[in-house]
Design a protein around this motif. Structure first.
Motif, PDB file in Angstrom:
ATOM      1  N   LEU A  80       0.836  -1.211   0.000  1.00 53.88           N
ATOM      2  CA  LEU A  80       0.000   0.000   0.000  1.00 53.88           C
ATOM      3  C   LEU A  80       0.872   1.263   0.000  1.00 53.88           C
ATOM      4  O   LEU A  80       0.570   2.232  -0.707  1.00 53.88           O
ATOM      5  CB  LEU A  80      -0.931   0.021   1.206  1.00 53.88           C
ATOM      6  N   TRP A  83       2.236   1.588  -3.482  1.00 57.69           N
ATOM      7  CA  TRP A  83       1.171   1.964  -4.411  1.00 57.69           C
ATOM      8  C   TRP A  83       0.820   3.448  -4.273  1.00 57.69           C
ATOM      9  O   TRP A  83       0.619   4.151  -5.249  1.00 57.69           O
ATOM     10  CB  TRP A  83      -0.058   1.099  -4.159  1.00 57.69           C
ATOM     11  N   GLU A  84       0.750   3.927  -3.037  1.00 59.13           N
ATOM     12  CA  GLU A  84       0.404   5.324  -2.785  1.00 59.13           C
ATOM     13  C   GLU A  84       1.627   6.246  -2.904  1.00 59.13           C
ATOM     14  O   GLU A  84       1.528   7.432  -2.642  1.00 59.13           O
ATOM     15  CB  GLU A  84      -0.217   5.472  -1.392  1.00 59.13           C
ATOM     16  N   TRP A  86       4.355   6.445  -1.052  1.00 60.46           N
ATOM     17  CA  TRP A  86       4.845   6.977   0.219  1.00 60.46           C
ATOM     18  C   TRP A  86       6.009   6.165   0.768  1.00 60.46           C
ATOM     19  O   TRP A  86       6.553   6.503   1.817  1.00 60.46           O
ATOM     20  CB  TRP A  86       3.712   6.998   1.254  1.00 60.46           C
ATOM     21  N   GLU A 134      -4.964  -0.333   6.107  1.00 59.10           N
ATOM     22  CA  GLU A 134      -5.411   0.995   5.667  1.00 59.10           C
ATOM     23  C   GLU A 134      -5.268   2.018   6.785  1.00 59.10           C
ATOM     24  O   GLU A 134      -4.855   3.156   6.549  1.00 59.10           O
ATOM     25  CB  GLU A 134      -6.874   0.946   5.174  1.00 59.10           C
TER      26      GLU A 134
END
Length: 173
Positions: A80, A83-84, A86, A134
């Motif tokens: 994640l 993907w983002e 960061w 998340e």
């Protein structure tokens, strides 16, 4: 100290040495652990408690913060972050899932002087709330946006009033 493959077997080692740290296995559908540098972990916890839903158990051990998370977080959180976009802004995360074991502090009081492993958020319930990937992504992003203590300027003086008249009295006698 060795641990079994099932995280639910953790009470057995704890009962043999209740005053010392002990190893517990991760994964197995019980919990994962996200292991971050201590100060970054502290900023994550600050965000989770001040602006978010809180956190599950968290511990400090050997300069790292251990955040207990929902099963599957160890595998999903790094992807994640990537993907983002960061992953470059967040310090290296060590994610412990199925097949890994971590050392946790004793369940008793913290050692005197604050040295050694200790609980930051104690595991005080049998089935604690564990944040998922998340929620921890959200906390990582907010903690990465927070300026570090080295860049924060703290002043004992209040901010200047822009409408105040300022007089130079240094040359008066």
């Amino acid at each position: 100290m060795s641990v079994g493959a099932d995280p639910r077997s953790a009470p057995a080692p704890r009962e043999s040495r209740p005053s010392g740290p002990f190893a517990v296995p991760c994964g197995g559908g019980v919990f994962d652990v996200v292991n971050v540098p201590a100060m970054f972990g502290r900023r994550m916890l600050d965000r989770l408690w001040s602006q978010g839903p809180g956190s599950g158990p968290a511990a400090y051990h050997r300069g790292r913060t251990l955040l207990f998370a929902a099963p599957g977080t160890a595998q999903r959180l790094p992807s994640l972050l990537k993907w983002e976009e960061w992953s470059g802004a967040v310090p290296p995360l060590l994610c412990h899932g199925t097949g890994d074991a971590i050392t946790v502090p004793p369940l008793g009081p913290a050692p005197p002087g604050g040295a050694g492993p200790r609980w930051i958020v104690a595991p005080d319930t049998r089935h604690p709330w564990l944040p998922g990937p998340e929620v921890l992504l959200w906390a990582c992003v907010r903690a990465a946006r927070t300026p570090s203590a080295a860049t924060v300027r703290i002043s004992i003086f209040p901010p200047a009033d822009q409408d105040a008249k300022v007089y130079d009295v240094s040359g008066r006698r």
